[in-house]
Design a protein around this motif. Structure first.
Motif, mmCIF file in Angstrom:
data_model
loop_
_atom_site.group_PDB
_atom_site.id
_atom_site.type_symbol
_atom_site.label_atom_id
_atom_site.label_comp_id
_atom_site.label_asym_id
_atom_site.label_seq_id
_atom_site.Cartn_x
_atom_site.Cartn_y
_atom_site.Cartn_z
ATOM 1 N N SER A 168 94.237 15.838 -12.702
ATOM 2 C CA SER A 168 93.371 14.998 -11.862
ATOM 3 C C SER A 168 93.033 13.688 -12.561
ATOM 4 C CB SER A 168 92.076 15.747 -11.531
ATOM 5 O OG SER A 168 91.231 15.824 -12.668
ATOM 6 N N ASP A 169 92.832 12.640 -11.751
ATOM 7 C CA ASP A 169 92.483 11.323 -12.298
ATOM 8 C C ASP A 169 91.156 11.377 -13.038
ATOM 9 O OD1 ASP A 169 94.788 10.239 -11.233
ATOM 10 O OD2 ASP A 169 93.807 9.536 -9.397
ATOM 11 N N GLN A 170 90.241 12.172 -12.526
ATOM 12 C CA GLN A 170 88.908 12.254 -13.132
ATOM 13 C C GLN A 170 88.970 12.811 -14.559
ATOM 14 O OE1 GLN A 170 89.656 13.235 -10.080
ATOM 15 N NE2 GLN A 170 88.166 12.361 -8.631
ATOM 16 N N VAL A 171 89.679 13.903 -14.734
ATOM 17 C CA VAL A 171 89.793 14.524 -16.055
ATOM 18 C C VAL A 171 90.555 13.601 -17.008
ATOM 19 C CG1 VAL A 171 90.814 16.442 -17.354
ATOM 20 C CG2 VAL A 171 89.618 16.872 -15.195
ATOM 21 N N GLY A 200 79.929 19.848 -14.511
ATOM 22 C CA GLY A 200 81.000 20.844 -14.574
ATOM 23 C C GLY A 200 82.161 20.410 -13.715
ATOM 24 N N THR A 201 83.055 21.340 -13.418
ATOM 25 C CA THR A 201 84.269 20.999 -12.669
ATOM 26 C C THR A 201 83.963 20.417 -11.287
ATOM 27 O OG1 THR A 201 84.376 23.295 -11.907
ATOM 28 C CG2 THR A 201 85.673 22.730 -13.851
ATOM 29 N N ALA A 202 82.952 20.949 -10.623
ATOM 30 C CA ALA A 202 82.619 20.476 -9.270
ATOM 31 C C ALA A 202 82.163 19.022 -9.299
ATOM 32 C CB ALA A 202 81.534 21.362 -8.660
ATOM 33 N N LEU A 203 81.336 18.689 -10.284
ATOM 34 C CA LEU A 203 80.818 17.327 -10.391
ATOM 35 C C LEU A 203 81.924 16.355 -10.795
ATOM 36 C CD1 LEU A 203 78.400 15.403 -10.346
ATOM 37 C CD2 LEU A 203 77.989 15.970 -12.747
ATOM 38 N N LYS A 264 82.538 19.146 -26.086
ATOM 39 C CA LYS A 264 81.190 19.053 -25.515
ATOM 40 C C LYS A 264 81.235 18.793 -24.012
ATOM 41 C CE LYS A 264 78.699 17.660 -29.674
ATOM 42 N NZ LYS A 264 77.919 16.597 -30.349
ATOM 43 N N ILE A 265 82.157 17.933 -23.572
ATOM 44 C CA ILE A 265 82.223 17.590 -22.152
ATOM 45 C C ILE A 265 82.821 18.719 -21.319
ATOM 46 C CG2 ILE A 265 83.340 16.074 -20.457
ATOM 47 C CD1 ILE A 265 83.041 13.783 -22.428
ATOM 48 N N PHE A 266 83.993 19.214 -21.736
ATOM 49 C CA PHE A 266 84.751 20.131 -20.889
ATOM 50 C C PHE A 266 84.463 21.613 -21.128
ATOM 51 C CE2 PHE A 266 87.380 16.243 -20.986
ATOM 52 C CZ PHE A 266 87.458 15.994 -19.623
ATOM 53 N N VAL A 267 83.837 21.931 -22.236
ATOM 54 C CA VAL A 267 83.502 23.333 -22.495
ATOM 55 C C VAL A 267 81.992 23.563 -22.420
ATOM 56 C CG1 VAL A 267 83.651 25.250 -24.150
ATOM 57 C CG2 VAL A 267 85.569 23.653 -23.914
ATOM 58 N N LYS A 268 81.220 22.671 -23.034
ATOM 59 C CA LYS A 268 79.765 22.837 -23.080
ATOM 60 C C LYS A 268 79.050 22.103 -21.949
ATOM 61 C CE LYS A 268 78.102 24.632 -26.253
ATOM 62 N NZ LYS A 268 77.780 26.067 -26.491
ATOM 63 N N GLY A 269 79.709 21.131 -21.319
ATOM 64 C CA GLY A 269 79.058 20.353 -20.265
ATOM 65 C C GLY A 269 77.982 19.434 -20.801
ATOM 66 N N GLU A 270 78.180 18.975 -22.043
ATOM 67 C CA GLU A 270 77.186 18.117 -22.699
ATOM 68 C C GLU A 270 77.750 16.720 -22.946
ATOM 69 O OE1 GLU A 270 76.312 20.144 -26.294
ATOM 70 O OE2 GLU A 270 75.349 21.867 -25.328
ATOM 71 N N ALA A 271 76.841 15.791 -23.210
ATOM 72 C CA ALA A 271 77.246 14.422 -23.527
ATOM 73 C C ALA A 271 77.833 14.369 -24.938
ATOM 74 C CB ALA A 271 76.039 13.481 -23.440
ATOM 75 N N PRO A 272 78.866 13.546 -25.157
ATOM 76 C CA PRO A 272 79.438 13.416 -26.501
ATOM 77 C C PRO A 272 78.441 12.776 -27.453
ATOM 78 C CG PRO A 272 80.372 11.776 -25.014
ATOM 79 C CD PRO A 272 79.565 12.715 -24.168
#
Length: 304
Positions: A168-171, A200-203, A264-272
């Motif tokens: 996906s373009d977003q990822v 997360g993935t939906a957002l 942090k972004i793709f596993v924890k859903g946190e800001a880098p």
């Protein structure tokens, strides 16, 4: 009885002075007419040779590049990182399966992936082999694209492990933002990306095109700033050192930060984080034994 010869010291002194003056004139004449011109000629010749060598090296390690060209390089490398390259790497799914099958948890798999990627980016033998096999546009030298390729492949694998669609373009855009290292947090923040309980993935799927464009522009600018000013990439510090590492500890430290960003972004859903390359102390990667499908494939094909 023989008569003793008298020494005329006055005459001897006069002759000595005349002889000295004559030799001084000869030396001066030789220096003026022969030695100095020769030295001057040698100096000019040396200067010209040094200037030529310096210019040749400068032309090789400096290149003018635009934000659009940076995006083009990243896009091509991204495709190769995901799809794999013959004699270099298998598709990213195989790399993900390789790590997840060898480790019990997502955290352990990601940690091993980051550590091994750090070792790859700090090993001249690995990247030299990778650069020789990588087919890439001539916009950037092979050693630079090799480092970025390893970092992109690591990032795509981590995002895939986290359950994201790396096609996906977003990822893809978020991964580009992670490549900016310590600047990733600011790049995403200025583009309007916020992190919270719902990230997360939906957002990620809902990130609009304009926001992606804004991130890509920031990424292009950051890459230009990282490599040099006014679009001139100064790659002198990244030229491979024979028998040593490529880019010193900077490539290793930046890979660590990029890996942490993606985790942090793709596993924890946190800001880098805003951790700087110079503040990263490398411990675990120094003695990590690399054992993954990419390393094995490159070693096998380098033997052929």
């Amino acid at each position: 009885m023989e008569e003793k010869k008298k020494i005329n010291f006055k005459e001897l002194a006069k002759n000595t002075i005349e002889f000295s003056n004559e030799k001084y004139k000869e030396a001066k004449n030789f220096t003026t007419k022969t030695a100095m011109p020769k030295l001057k000629e040698t100096a000019i010749s040396t200067k010209n040779k040094v200037t030529k060598v310096t210019t040749d090296i400068s032309n090789k390690v400096k290149t003018t590049i635009t934000e659009e060209q940076i995006k083009e390089v990243l896009d091509k490398l991204y495709i190769q990182a995901v799809d794999g390259i013959p004699k270099v790497s298998l598709p990213i799914d195989d790399l993900v399966n390789d790590y997840t099958s060898k480790h019990k948890t997502v955290e352990e798999a990601v940690k091993a992936l980051i550590n091994n990627s750090m070792v790859k980016c700090g090993t001249s033998g690995f990247l030299t082999g990778l650069g020789g096999l990588l087919t890439m546009v001539a916009t950037l030298p092979a050693n630079i694209t090799s480092v970025i390729y390893v970092q992109l492949r690591m990032s795509c694998a981590i995002a895939k492990i986290g359950g994201y669609d790396i096609h996906s373009d977003q990822v893809q855009t978020l991964i580009y933002a992670c490549l900016t290292g310590s600047a990733a947090s600011d790049v995403l923040k200025h583009a309007g990306i916020t992190f919270g309980n719902k990230f997360g993935t939906a957002l990620v799927k809902k990130i609009p095109g304009k926001m992606l464009q804004a991130i890509n522009q920031k990424v292009g600018f950051r890459f230009m700033t990282k490599f040099g000013s006014k679009g001139i990439i100064n790659l002198g510090s990244a030229v491979p050192i024979i028998g040593g590492v490529i880019g010193g500890s900077i490539d290793v430290a930046s890979t660590k930060i990029i890996g942490d960003n993606v985790y942090k972004i793709f596993v924890k859903g946190e800001a880098p984080s805003n951790e700087k390359e110079e503040d990263v102390i490398i411990h675990e990667a120094e003695f990590t034994e690399i054992d993954d499908i990419d390393t094995k494939m490159i070693k096998e094909n380098l033997k052929d």
